[in-house]
Design a protein around this motif. Sequence first.
Motif, PDB file in Angstrom:
ATOM      1  N   ASP A  38     -17.558  98.453  43.098  1.00 24.14           N
ATOM      2  CA  ASP A  38     -16.144  98.122  42.993  1.00 24.14           C
ATOM      3  C   ASP A  38     -15.370  99.328  43.504  1.00 24.14           C
ATOM      4  OD1 ASP A  38     -13.483  97.727  42.229  1.00 24.14           O
ATOM      5  OD2 ASP A  38     -14.049  96.568  40.453  1.00 24.14           O
ATOM      6  N   PRO A  39     -14.684  99.218  44.644  1.00 25.89           N
ATOM      7  CA  PRO A  39     -14.013 100.385  45.219  1.00 25.89           C
ATOM      8  C   PRO A  39     -12.903 100.945  44.339  1.00 25.89           C
ATOM      9  CG  PRO A  39     -13.311  98.381  46.333  1.00 25.89           C
ATOM     10  CD  PRO A  39     -14.464  98.006  45.445  1.00 25.89           C
ATOM     11  N   SER A  40     -12.376 100.152  43.434  1.00 28.32           N
ATOM     12  CA  SER A  40     -11.307 100.631  42.561  1.00 28.32           C
ATOM     13  C   SER A  40     -11.787 101.676  41.575  1.00 28.32           C
ATOM     14  CB  SER A  40     -10.681  99.463  41.790  1.00 28.32           C
ATOM     15  OG  SER A  40     -10.061  98.551  42.655  1.00 28.32           O
ATOM     16  N   ILE A  41     -13.090 101.676  41.288  1.00 26.07           N
ATOM     17  CA  ILE A  41     -13.592 102.580  40.252  1.00 26.07           C
ATOM     18  C   ILE A  41     -14.652 103.548  40.760  1.00 26.07           C
ATOM     19  CG2 ILE A  41     -13.086 100.923  38.426  1.00 26.07           C
ATOM     20  CD1 ILE A  41     -16.036 100.214  38.307  1.00 26.07           C
ATOM     21  N   ASP A  42     -15.212 103.303  41.929  1.00 26.53           N
ATOM     22  CA  ASP A  42     -16.365 104.079  42.384  1.00 26.53           C
ATOM     23  C   ASP A  42     -15.990 104.994  43.547  1.00 26.53           C
ATOM     24  OD1 ASP A  42     -18.832 105.108  42.942  1.00 26.53           O
ATOM     25  OD2 ASP A  42     -19.688 103.248  43.699  1.00 26.53           O
ATOM     26  N   ALA A  43     -16.001 106.301  43.303  1.00 25.64           N
ATOM     27  CA  ALA A  43     -15.756 107.276  44.361  1.00 25.64           C
ATOM     28  C   ALA A  43     -17.006 108.100  44.648  1.00 25.64           C
ATOM     29  CB  ALA A  43     -14.598 108.195  43.967  1.00 25.64           C
ATOM     30  N   SER A  44     -18.171 107.591  44.253  1.00 27.43           N
ATOM     31  CA  SER A  44     -19.408 108.360  44.370  1.00 27.43           C
ATOM     32  C   SER A  44     -19.956 108.345  45.789  1.00 27.43           C
ATOM     33  CB  SER A  44     -20.467 107.779  43.426  1.00 27.43           C
ATOM     34  OG  SER A  44     -20.888 106.510  43.897  1.00 27.43           O
ATOM     35  N   THR A 124     -10.672 107.259  40.569  1.00 25.30           N
ATOM     36  CA  THR A 124     -10.012 107.049  41.857  1.00 25.30           C
ATOM     37  C   THR A 124      -8.529 107.377  41.776  1.00 25.30           C
ATOM     38  OG1 THR A 124      -9.879 104.691  41.318  1.00 25.30           O
ATOM     39  CG2 THR A 124     -11.653 105.379  42.763  1.00 25.30           C
ATOM     40  N   PHE A 125      -7.899 107.103  40.645  1.00 29.62           N
ATOM     41  CA  PHE A 125      -6.506 107.510  40.464  1.00 29.62           C
ATOM     42  C   PHE A 125      -6.384 109.025  40.595  1.00 29.62           C
ATOM     43  CE2 PHE A 125      -3.192 109.118  37.592  1.00 29.62           C
ATOM     44  CZ  PHE A 125      -2.076 108.462  38.094  1.00 29.62           C
ATOM     45  N   ASN A 162     -11.363 103.468  48.641  1.00 26.94           N
ATOM     46  CA  ASN A 162     -11.032 103.199  47.241  1.00 26.94           C
ATOM     47  C   ASN A 162      -9.723 102.440  47.086  1.00 26.94           C
ATOM     48  OD1 ASN A 162     -12.535 106.100  47.303  1.00 26.94           O
ATOM     49  ND2 ASN A 162     -13.260 104.787  45.660  1.00 26.94           N
ATOM     50  N   ALA A 163      -9.004 102.236  48.199  1.00 25.49           N
ATOM     51  CA  ALA A 163      -7.822 101.378  48.197  1.00 25.49           C
ATOM     52  C   ALA A 163      -8.127 100.040  48.850  1.00 25.49           C
ATOM     53  CB  ALA A 163      -6.659 102.069  48.918  1.00 25.49           C
ATOM     54  N   ALA A 164      -9.410  99.697  48.957  1.00 28.84           N
ATOM     55  CA  ALA A 164      -9.802  98.450  49.618  1.00 28.84           C
ATOM     56  C   ALA A 164      -9.383  97.250  48.783  1.00 28.84           C
ATOM     57  CB  ALA A 164     -11.308  98.431  49.847  1.00 28.84           C
TER      58      ALA A 164
END
Length: 514
Positions: A38-44, A124-125, A162-164
Amino acid sequence: MTSHFMRTAATAALLFAGGAVLAQEITIGVPSHRQQFDPSIDASNAGGQFSYAIFDTLIERDAFNAGVFLPGLATEWEMVEPTIMELKLREGVTFHNGDTFDAEDVAATLNPIFEQTWARTAVTFGRFFYNFERVEIVDPMTVRIHTRKPDPLIETLLSARNAAMKSKTRMDEVGLDDYGLMPVGAGPYKVTAFEPNQSIELERFEDYWGEPAPLEKVTFLRIPEVSNRITALVTGEVDMVSELPPDQMPLIDGEDGLKRVDVTWDMFHVLVFNQSHPVMADQKLRQALKLAIDLDTINEGLWKGRGISGSSGHQFPAYGEMYTEGLTVSPFDPERAKELLAASSYDGEAIDVTLFPHYYLYGPLAGQAIAEQWQEIGVNVELNMVDTGSIPPGEELMVRPWSNPMYYNDIMGGMDTSWSDTSWVTKRGFFDPSLDPRWSALYETARFSLDQSERKAAYEELMKVGEEMAGWVLLYQPADSYAMRDCIDYTVPSALRPLMLAIRAGQIDVDRCE
């Protein structure tokens, strides 16, 4: 354009004997995977490998030309006020489940991040979107994105994966927490099978609005051990593998039918000192530990001249004119390290270094070399190898590995995504920017000034202050390779975040595999 998927031994023998392969499919062996996407939560780094193929953003980047933005799910955009960007959305876009894309999807995707109504978006925020306030729906195909203050990086940040965009209808059906278990995007590939932390299978999305995906099917298979990834490639189980270190290159170079593509990543492997830990709270101790590490020697020993030492600070040559040539902010000075250690409160207790053996390439080897150098100045060291799923609570950690990728081509592309006031390391107390009164003002200028020369000057000072605060050690920019069948043409994208596997149109070619 043909390859194959999970070949039998007989099929592999035909391939390496020059036989034809049967389908437009490839399998890629990777060292790490995810429990969900989920790009909103995953920056790994692990999630970043796959998200680019599945999800589209409002504003896209040219993968090979830094600073070039392209229409994505928005066809045009403009700043209508210093803190308001208006975007016209692309007509006729459908998500992988058939939902039609519109302004409601934009708001449903981004507002939980911008407004922090969903706790899981904190990472991500903190890394990208802390200056973003809200999405305003103007009409079904027009949105306005509001920021808290004028932002010189607004296009850059909206082009981050992450803004997808995600489907509001799908989110309403399954809930925010479960969206990533079978993710629905609007990118060129759709997810057709997913085994958490093991494999993910993608197929070409035939209704994609843009240029069609070059492959019918791609499977990413988790193979943690380097030697096992190489074996899988040689035997034909996979077509391509990632993250192979320099000492393994002779195994690829000696195999007929295989080749490699080398890369030095715009990313630092890092050791983070936990400033909230009673032992590590001593700044003199942290400074002593930094000065005792011979970064240049470790870099040369591990990466055979292909890596880049972290001694020149938190910057990358890819910054171009914003890069400061010849800067050294983290010198090797063991004698000064001994003096600082003697002046500190350190009384011989073990410095525990937690390492993730299968996540950061060469991490254990680097840890062993650093432990020896710390022991030489009189520090007691213990190395603890743990799986990333078994990381001890933050308050117990003293030193842990991390990576600081250059998420975008700007001086803040590694710093702001890692060490801002809203980053996880500051929120969890690992790093305390208030310890030096110079930090905040310099950071504000480097991040938000509209004058590039002013930003660069402030950033140079910020790097020096950061080194004095000794919250981290930038070890090196790692060098590794992709290895693949020699009929596959692949170029590592230079304007996307490190480790992102680019398999869109124009980025990978298997035509010669026919």
